[in-house]
Design a protein around this motif. Structure first.
Motif, PDB file in Angstrom:
ATOM      1  N   MET A   1       1.400   7.025  -6.563  1.00 12.73           N
ATOM      2  CA  MET A   1       0.394   8.073  -6.731  1.00 12.73           C
ATOM      3  C   MET A   1       1.019   9.457  -6.580  1.00 12.73           C
ATOM      4  SD  MET A   1      -2.785   7.452  -7.388  1.00 12.73           S
ATOM      5  CE  MET A   1      -3.445   8.965  -6.712  1.00 12.73           C
TER       6      MET A   1
ATOM      7  N   ALA B   1     -13.995  16.395 -17.309  1.00 12.76           N
ATOM      8  CA  ALA B   1     -12.788  16.964 -17.875  1.00 12.76           C
ATOM      9  C   ALA B   1     -12.830  16.882 -19.388  1.00 12.76           C
ATOM     10  CB  ALA B   1     -11.561  16.253 -17.340  1.00 12.76           C
TER      11      ALA B   1
ATOM     12  N   THR C   1      -6.110  15.659  -7.941  1.00 15.76           N
ATOM     13  CA  THR C   1      -5.625  15.656  -9.333  1.00 15.76           C
ATOM     14  C   THR C   1      -6.684  16.167 -10.288  1.00 15.76           C
ATOM     15  OG1 THR C   1      -6.209  13.353  -9.311  1.00 15.76           O
ATOM     16  CG2 THR C   1      -3.863  13.858  -9.192  1.00 15.76           C
ATOM     17  N   TRP C   2      -7.946  15.818  -9.947  1.00 18.21           N
ATOM     18  CA  TRP C   2      -9.038  16.277 -10.810  1.00 18.21           C
ATOM     19  C   TRP C   2      -9.083  17.803 -10.824  1.00 18.21           C
ATOM     20  CZ3 TRP C   2     -14.665  16.915  -9.151  1.00 18.21           C
ATOM     21  CH2 TRP C   2     -15.464  17.218 -10.244  1.00 18.21           C
TER      22      TRP C   2
ATOM     23  N   LEU D   1      -4.977   0.127   5.720  1.00 14.08           N
ATOM     24  CA  LEU D   1      -5.809  -0.113   4.547  1.00 14.08           C
ATOM     25  C   LEU D   1      -6.780   1.058   4.351  1.00 14.08           C
ATOM     26  CD1 LEU D   1      -6.698  -2.179   2.345  1.00 14.08           C
ATOM     27  CD2 LEU D   1      -8.384  -2.972   3.983  1.00 14.08           C
TER      28      LEU D   1
ATOM     29  N   ILE E   1     -11.314  11.432 -16.397  1.00 16.49           N
ATOM     30  CA  ILE E   1     -11.997  12.057 -15.276  1.00 16.49           C
ATOM     31  C   ILE E   1     -13.257  12.724 -15.777  1.00 16.49           C
ATOM     32  CG2 ILE E   1     -11.787  13.830 -13.487  1.00 16.49           C
ATOM     33  CD1 ILE E   1      -8.714  13.194 -13.650  1.00 16.49           C
TER      34      ILE E   1
ATOM     35  N   SER F   1      -6.136  19.249 -12.668  1.00 17.46           N
ATOM     36  CA  SER F   1      -6.198  19.113 -14.126  1.00 17.46           C
ATOM     37  C   SER F   1      -7.239  20.068 -14.704  1.00 17.46           C
ATOM     38  CB  SER F   1      -6.498  17.667 -14.515  1.00 17.46           C
ATOM     39  OG  SER F   1      -7.863  17.393 -14.338  1.00 17.46           O
ATOM     40  N   GLU F   2      -8.359  20.254 -13.971  1.00 14.41           N
ATOM     41  CA  GLU F   2      -9.361  21.228 -14.401  1.00 14.41           C
ATOM     42  C   GLU F   2      -8.720  22.590 -14.575  1.00 14.41           C
ATOM     43  OE1 GLU F   2     -13.527  21.170 -13.554  1.00 14.41           O
ATOM     44  OE2 GLU F   2     -12.796  19.947 -15.217  1.00 14.41           O
TER      45      GLU F   2
ATOM     46  N   ALA G   1      -6.588   8.177   1.260  1.00 11.31           N
ATOM     47  CA  ALA G   1      -5.549   8.940   0.568  1.00 11.31           C
ATOM     48  C   ALA G   1      -5.754   8.872  -0.935  1.00 11.31           C
ATOM     49  CB  ALA G   1      -4.180   8.405   0.951  1.00 11.31           C
ATOM     50  N   LEU G   2      -6.120   7.677  -1.423  1.00 15.74           N
ATOM     51  CA  LEU G   2      -6.326   7.525  -2.864  1.00 15.74           C
ATOM     52  C   LEU G   2      -7.493   8.386  -3.339  1.00 15.74           C
ATOM     53  CD1 LEU G   2      -5.708   3.717  -3.386  1.00 15.74           C
ATOM     54  CD2 LEU G   2      -4.374   5.602  -4.302  1.00 15.74           C
TER      55      LEU G   2
ATOM     56  N   MET H   1       0.817  -1.192   0.000  1.00 15.76           N
ATOM     57  CA  MET H   1       0.000   0.000   0.000  1.00 15.76           C
ATOM     58  C   MET H   1       0.863   1.259   0.000  1.00 15.76           C
ATOM     59  SD  MET H   1      -3.239  -0.984   2.313  1.00 15.76           S
ATOM     60  CE  MET H   1      -2.382  -2.223   3.203  1.00 15.76           C
TER      61      MET H   1
ATOM     62  N   MET I   1       0.809   4.257  -2.748  1.00 12.96           N
ATOM     63  CA  MET I   1       0.688   5.675  -2.411  1.00 12.96           C
ATOM     64  C   MET I   1       1.861   6.463  -2.968  1.00 12.96           C
ATOM     65  SD  MET I   1      -0.802   5.583   1.410  1.00 12.96           S
ATOM     66  CE  MET I   1      -0.597   7.270   1.837  1.00 12.96           C
TER      67      MET I   1
ATOM     68  N   THR J   1      -5.026   4.240   3.289  1.00 13.99           N
ATOM     69  CA  THR J   1      -4.642   4.216   1.883  1.00 13.99           C
ATOM     70  C   THR J   1      -5.825   4.564   1.001  1.00 13.99           C
ATOM     71  OG1 THR J   1      -3.282   2.387   2.555  1.00 13.99           O
ATOM     72  CG2 THR J   1      -3.358   2.844   0.217  1.00 13.99           C
TER      73      THR J   1
ATOM     74  N   VAL K   1       1.212  12.412  -9.242  1.00 15.18           N
ATOM     75  CA  VAL K   1       0.486  13.663  -9.022  1.00 15.18           C
ATOM     76  C   VAL K   1       1.437  14.858  -9.010  1.00 15.18           C
ATOM     77  CG1 VAL K   1      -0.889  14.946  -7.370  1.00 15.18           C
ATOM     78  CG2 VAL K   1      -1.437  12.574  -7.883  1.00 15.18           C
TER      79      VAL K   1
ATOM     80  N   ALA L   1      -6.506  11.884  -3.352  1.00 12.04           N
ATOM     81  CA  ALA L   1      -5.595  12.154  -4.457  1.00 12.04           C
ATOM     82  C   ALA L   1      -6.352  12.305  -5.759  1.00 12.04           C
ATOM     83  CB  ALA L   1      -4.568  11.033  -4.558  1.00 12.04           C
ATOM     84  N   ILE L   2      -7.408  11.478  -5.916  1.00  7.28           N
ATOM     85  CA  ILE L   2      -8.196  11.561  -7.146  1.00  7.28           C
ATOM     86  C   ILE L   2      -8.807  12.950  -7.286  1.00  7.28           C
ATOM     87  CG2 ILE L   2     -10.365  10.775  -8.195  1.00  7.28           C
ATOM     88  CD1 ILE L   2      -9.579   7.947  -7.197  1.00  7.28           C
TER      89      ILE L   2
END
Lengths: 278, 951
Positions: free
Chosen positions: A234, A275, B937-938, B923, A272, B941-942, B929-930, A227, A231, B926, A238, B933-934
């Motif tokens: 990721m 987007a 990033t979204w 777990l 996404i 990127s926008e 965090a994911l 995990m 991360m 994570t 990013v 992060a999504i």
């Protein structure tokens, strides 16, 4: 030869016979057993020590032993690499005096545990109280005195096996030969390492750790876990990727983007929702 | 996950140590050869030593106020142990030529400087031993004068002792000896025409009472003033009928003694005119303690009587029967049976009066401390003597019930949560913490009283020597229920032998509770009639019990069950008839269908014969018995008595599951395992080498091992190990057998493995044959067939002596196996079966390495981390039981001896479940965090896209 006053107490006679010196006999009068040593060099260049059946043990300075002790060197056919140095050490009694019972031989020895010598005689909480000495797989069981000595009495002539059971330590079993033809002759050897013992002082081969050491918590272990790797990847994507993109030549990037579009590979932005409107 | 319990066994002797202001303790010795110091307040063990099997304790005492003195091995070993920590201080060996009653006497006032004497009479000699270093100060041999010492008596307050004994059966000897130097002061002897028999009871320091050879006359022997006088009293003169078995019980009461006649006991007093008179008559269940001397020579003793569910303890002063110092009545659990022994001790109450506490040993081997009419503590020490173990499933969890039970009232529920809240806020007091712990324990997953999904929770049903059955919860080892088996009038001294699973309901008999069958016999000999008891494993109630007319030499559970899931059992009696149980018509009809398919074997180790048997016909006795069958001998293997002696016979576990029949080797080759439930492993040794190690020369010792098919009697494999001897410990599983023995030439223990492969199916790998249909894959596997087999063997050195060997068993048999080896140090070592693989070689090829073959070494590795007991010891280890859990990766291990140990093992790691230390927090973290992060990033990127558009 030792003289017996009472049939349980041995006192050495005036002078040593056989021409060898006794070495440094550490006679500890405070011990329960009186240590008496008497070496005789016989024809086979072995060193029998004679005792009348009393609980006795010998403590010899081992360096001095090697000076005047001869060794028999036999090479074993199976493993010629190993030489067996059978020194003779200890013990045993001649059938004599006393009540005419069929008492056999005795084996005495000593178990050395690390840290035991530091403790004073009779100090409480010594590890020696949890140690058992087992003869022939359970025929007799005995315990250690505070100073580590033990003895087995009434033994028949022949080959015996002594095992030491101590939690936390690995001891090799010891093969002990008690000779009937030469009363009072005892040979001992560790069966694990095939090393001969010149005195019956048993020491642990190694300490045993029964628990696996739990790895202490560290950032590295977190990062290394699957995990953590996810991360980490990721984060790289990013934060580092845009930086890399910036460093790229804008023309090259445009070319690359066009290439990608022409191949129809969906970019991250298209995936996404919302987007893709652009 | 694992638990360890320490026991001591049934107490034989007890000595209190309460004089000092320190910790109060009682030192006990037990029938399991254990010496232990127990905390008198809580009954916990301060220290404990388990002596060797032959080292039976004869007596214990305390000398110098700091050493525990034990006499053991029939009076030949005298040891002193440090009272506070149990360290052995010295050890003395006492010699003698003849057997005699071992006696230990530690006089209180025989002191020389700081030393004090210990007097030991054993093996025909009297020894005086120094209590400081165990040195023998003097010895007097009575065996030379052929005197058998009966008693050693210290004359009060002097350094003189009396030694009394018999020569032959009629000559009485009294010696007066100076205890300081062993000097004989006086020797008197006198003959008594009636002769003596049995024990002696000492009534005063110069008078004793014994029985004559007819057991009808009490003989009072007084030896005061250098004169021996006999006085005879007929039991009938005391108004007692002496027709039965008369026995004098050893006791130490002054002026009084106890005689047991048939089933009652008489207290007889010696009056001042040297007359005997009966003081009291009680039934035989009454127990009397030894006399206790307290304050200024006052004496007291305790009498314990049974009255219904209560036990009455009376403490009486010395010679006065009618007076009571203390009279208490305590409620006693019915399951504890009768009182067997009682020891008393006094203490000073706050008002300076004397109080008494009693240590009581019960019929079920439990130990209780009674003080002020209350049981202060108790120990279930029957668990030190487990004979047999089986397991039982727990009840299925019924929906709706558990919730109502746990949270039975809202108030309780709220209180519980308040406590927990307090605990988390660190406001809890120590009592609250304890309450939280108790609640946690009660509701914790592992100690629930219901079946779990993984099959980890089970009941361990254990049968003990005390005839008591316990059900232990596998989660935390607590006793769920216990049952003392009912004793019928017909049988005086029943002994229990084995446990069998009688009824294990599943499928269509779900409402029935599971039950176990307990097989015992009435008496010790194998021809004694058998006793069957059926015990419900949920409730712990004895459902039924039968005293059978026939014996049970062998009990065989059959692989058939009736409609209520009761397993059919066959009992073989000593006339080689078999008896079918349960005795129902349904059982007989099932049995009749399988009549011709039932075979079994018997091993007669004393005669060196192994026989195979089959059922012949119904019994043709006078009494028609539908459930009795005659048998016939099919085959027999007779070993030559002069060269081979059977020392071990091991067969496969009947319930073992084998997952795959074939083994694919690295060369893409297939080896078919020979898997038969009818394999028997037999080990024989040379009769000369059947003793202990060191008793035989390598040249006259050999070990021969056999693998025998028990249906046909065919010897499948035979191998001789020259220069090897027993004891042999073996385990047979799947298609392999592993055995442990001693190699006299190398003087080391060895372990050998033998694997058996079916050669007749080896040809099946030919594709052409498969296509042409010439294979024998579809041929039925029959126990009658004689397949071609090949064996592979390999031998390795093993360091330790072994006490027990077992193999792990899992639900489907997929998980690789581990051998569980109980070593001489009372530890259990888990050794991978991969180390015992006959295909190991010194330089395995790359393909073999990939298959998991370990390079060959001459000895098996002992890795400290693979001790399943870790740093604990299962003292006096006798057996290891493995039971599969429902989870394929896991097996449950229960090791028993004087101690109990239970753990869960996963031989190939827990591949089918997450480990206990799996971090759920990580777990979750994570995932969070994911997701974060999504979104980040979204948004990024926008923004970037917007920026690009503006550009």
């Amino acid at each position: 030869m030792p003289l017996c006053i009472h049939h349980h107490r041995c006192v050495p006679s005036s002078a040593n016979q056989g021409g060898t010196s006794d070495g440094d006999v550490s006679k500890k009068s405070e011990l329960a057993h009186r240590s008496v040593l008497h070496n005789l060099r016989n024809r086979e260049q072995l060193f029998p020590c004679k005792f009348h059946h009393c609980t006795s043990a010998i403590e010899l300075d081992s360096t001095q032993n090697s000076v005047h002790m001869a060794s028999i060197i036999r090479s074993k056919s199976v493993l010629s690499v190993f030489f067996i140095n059978l020194f003779l050490s200890l013990v045993s009694s001649a059938v004599a005096v006393s009540s005419g019972s069929g008492d056999g031989f005795s084996i005495s020895g000593r178990v050395k545990l690390p840290g035991m010598s530091l403790k004073a005689f009779g100090s409480p909480g010594g590890k020696a109280s949890n140690v058992k000495v087992v003869l022939n797989g359970g025929e007799h069981v005995t315990f250690l005195r505070p100073d580590g000595y033990f003895s087995f009495q009434n033994m028949s002539a022949g080959t015996h096996l002594i095992e030491v059971a101590a939690i936390g330590y690995f001891f090799s079993p010891v093969r002990v030969d008690v000779s009937a033809r030469h009363p009072g002759k005892v040979q001992a050897a560790l069966t694990e390492t095939r090393r001969g013992l010149n005195e019956l002082v048993l020491e642990q081969l190694r300490e045993e750790q029964y628990y696996e050491i739990r790895e202490p918590f560290s950032i590295m272990s977190l990062v290394k876990s699957p995990m953590g790797l996810m991360m980490g990847f990721m984060l790289v994507v990013v934060f580092l990727m845009p930086k890399l993109m910036e460093n790229m030549d804008p023309e090259e990037m445009r070319r690359a983007q066009e290439e990608m579009r022409s191949q129809g590979v969906p970019s991250l932005a298209n995936l996404i929702p919302g987007a893709g409107r652009s | 996950m694992d638990w360890h319990q320490q026991y001591i066994g049934k107490v034989k002797h007890a000595v209190f140590h309460t004089q000092k202001t320190g910790r109060k303790r009682v030192v006990v010795s037990t029938e399991e050869n254990v010496i232990a110091s127990l905390d008198l307040r809580h009954g916990e063990i301060f220290w404990r030593h388990v002596l060797g099997i032959n080292d039976v304790v004869d007596g214990i005492d305390i000398a110098l106020g700091k050493y525990v003195i034990t006499l053991s091995s029939d009076g030949s070993t005298l040891r002193a142990w440090n009272l506070p920590d149990g360290q052995m201080v010295w050890e003395s060996f006492l010699r003698g030529s003849k057997h005699s009653k071992p006696l230990l006497l530690v006089p209180t006032n025989l002191k020389v400087d700081k030393d004090s004497l210990i007097l030991v009479s054993s093996k025909g000699c009297l020894h005086a031993v120094s209590s400081i270093d165990g040195e023998i100060l003097w010895t007097r041999d009575f065996a030379a004068e052929s005197v058998e010492v009966q008693q050693v008596i210290q004359l009060d307050e002097s350094d003189q002792i009396y030694v009394v004994g018999y020569a032959g059966s009629s000559q009485f000897h009294a010696y007066q000896i100076n205890a300081m130097n062993g000097e004989l002061l006086n020797h008197e002897t006198a003959a008594f025409s009636g002769g003596f028999v049995g024990d002696v009871a000492l009534v005063s320091s110069d008078t004793l009472v014994t029985l004559d050879t007819t057991r009808s006359i009490l003989v009072t022997v007084s030896f005061k003033n250098r004169k021996i006088a006999f006085q005879e009293t007929h039991l009938s003169n005391l108004g007692e009928d002496s027709s039965g078995m008369v026995e004098i019980l050893p006791s130490s009461l002054t002026g009084m003694f106890t005689v047991k006649i048939n089933n009652y006991k008489l207290f007889i007093r010696l009056t001042s005119e040297d007359k005997l008179e009966v003081v009291h008559k009680v039934d035989h269940e009454t127990v009397v303690s030894d006399a206790l001397v307290f304050s200024e020579g006052k004496e007291a003793f305790a009498v314990v009587e049974h009255g219904g569910s209560k036990v009455d303890i009376t403490v009486k002063p010395g010679q006065d029967w009618n007076n009571n110092l203390v009279q208490e009545s305590i409620e006693m659990d019915h399951q504890r049976g009768l009182v067997h022994k009682v020891f008393i001790n006094n203490y000073l109450r706050t008002d300076r009066s004397h109080g008494f506490r009693a240590l009581i040993v019960m019929e079920d081997h439990s130990l209780l401390l009674v003080q002020q009419g209350k049981i202060v503590w108790n120990r279930e020490d029957a668990l030190a003597s487990i004979i047999d173990v089986t397991t039982s499933e727990l009840p299925v969890e019924k929906e709706g019930v558990s919730v109502a039970k746990v949270e039975h009232s809202l108030f309780e529920w709220l209180k519980g949560h308040m406590l927990k809240l307090k605990g988390t806020l660190m406001l809890a007091s120590p009592e609250d913490v304890a309450a939280i712990q108790a609640i946690r324990l009660k509701s914790s997953e592992k100690s629930k009283m219901t079946r779990d999904h993984n099959g980890f929770r089970k009941l361990l049903i254990v049968l003990t020597k005390a005839r008591k059955i316990f059900a232990l919860h596998s989660g935390d080892g607590r006793v769920v229920w216990s049952l003392l088996l009912h004793k019928s009038e017909a049988c005086d001294s029943p002994t229990e032998l084995n446990l069998y699973q009688w009824q294990t309901p599943h499928h269509h008999a779900m409402d029935e509770n599971p039950s176990v069958l307990v097989v015992g016999r009435c008496g010790v000999s194998s021809k004694a009639p058998a006793i069957l008891s059926f015990v419900d494993t949920y409730t712990g109630k004895e459902l039924n019990s039968f005293d059978l007319v026939h014996s049970a030499v062998q009990v065989m559970p059959l692989p058939f069950t009736d409609s209520t899931e009761q397993r059919l059992h066959l009992l073989v009696d000593d006339d080689r008839r078999i008896h079918l149980y349960p005795k129902t018509s349904e059982a007989i009809s099932i049995f009749q269908q399988e009549f011709s398919n039932i075979y079994w074997y018997s091993v007669e180790a004393d005669n060196g014969i192994i026989k195979g048997h089959a059922v012949k016909s119904k019994c043709a006795g006078e009494v028609l018995d539908d459930f009795c069958f005659e048998t016939r001998v099919l085959w027999s293997i007779i070993f030559p008595m002069e060269s081979e002696k059977i020392i071990a016979a091991v067969s496969r576990k009947q319930n073992e599951v084998v997952h795959t029949q074939a083994k694919v080797t690295s060369e893409q080759d297939v080896m078919y395992k020979y898997i038969s439930k009818n394999l028997l492993f037999v080990a024989t040794v040379a009769p000369k080498a059947s003793g202990h190690i060191g008793s035989a020369d390598p040249d006259e010792a050999w070990l021969v091992v056999y693998l025998i098919d028990t249906i046909t009697g065919r010897i499948l494999h035979r191998m001789t190990h020259h220069g090897a001897q027993g004891p042999v410990h073996a385990v047979l599983s799947e298609n392999w057998v592993v055995y442990h023995y001693f190699n006299l030439r190398a003087h080391r223990y060895e372990m050998s493995v033998t694997e058996i492969y079916d050669q007749s199916r080896a040809e099946n790998k030919d594709v052409l044959k498969l296509v042409l249909g010439k294979h024998n894959l579809t041929a039925p596997v029959s126990s009658y067939s004689r397949p071609e087999i090949t064996t592979k063997s390999q031998t390795y050195f093993f360091t330790h002596s072994v006490k027990a060997v077992a193999v792990t068993s899992t639900a489907k048999g997929i998980t690789s196996k581990q051998l569980l080896i109980g070593t001489i140090g009372d530890q259990v070592l888990a050794l991978d079966k991969r180390f015992l693989d006959p295909r190991r070689s010194i330089n395995p090829t790359q393909a073999e390495k990939e298959e998991g073959i370990i390079p060959l070494a001459d000895s098996l590795p002992i890795i400290p981390q693979s001790y399943v007991t870790h740093s604990l010891k299962v003292e006096g280890l006798r057996g290891i039981l493995t039971v599969p859990a429902k989870l394929e990766s896991t097996t449950l291990v229960f090791a028993y001896g004087v101690d109990l140990f239970y753990t869960r093992l996963a031989p190939s790691r827990t591949y089918d479940s997450l480990t206990e230390d799996f971090s759920y927090a990580l777990l979750l973290l994570t995932i969070v965090a994911l997701v974060a992060a999504i979104f980040v990033t979204w948004v990024l990127s926008e923004k970037k896209e917007l920026r690009e558009k503006w550009r």
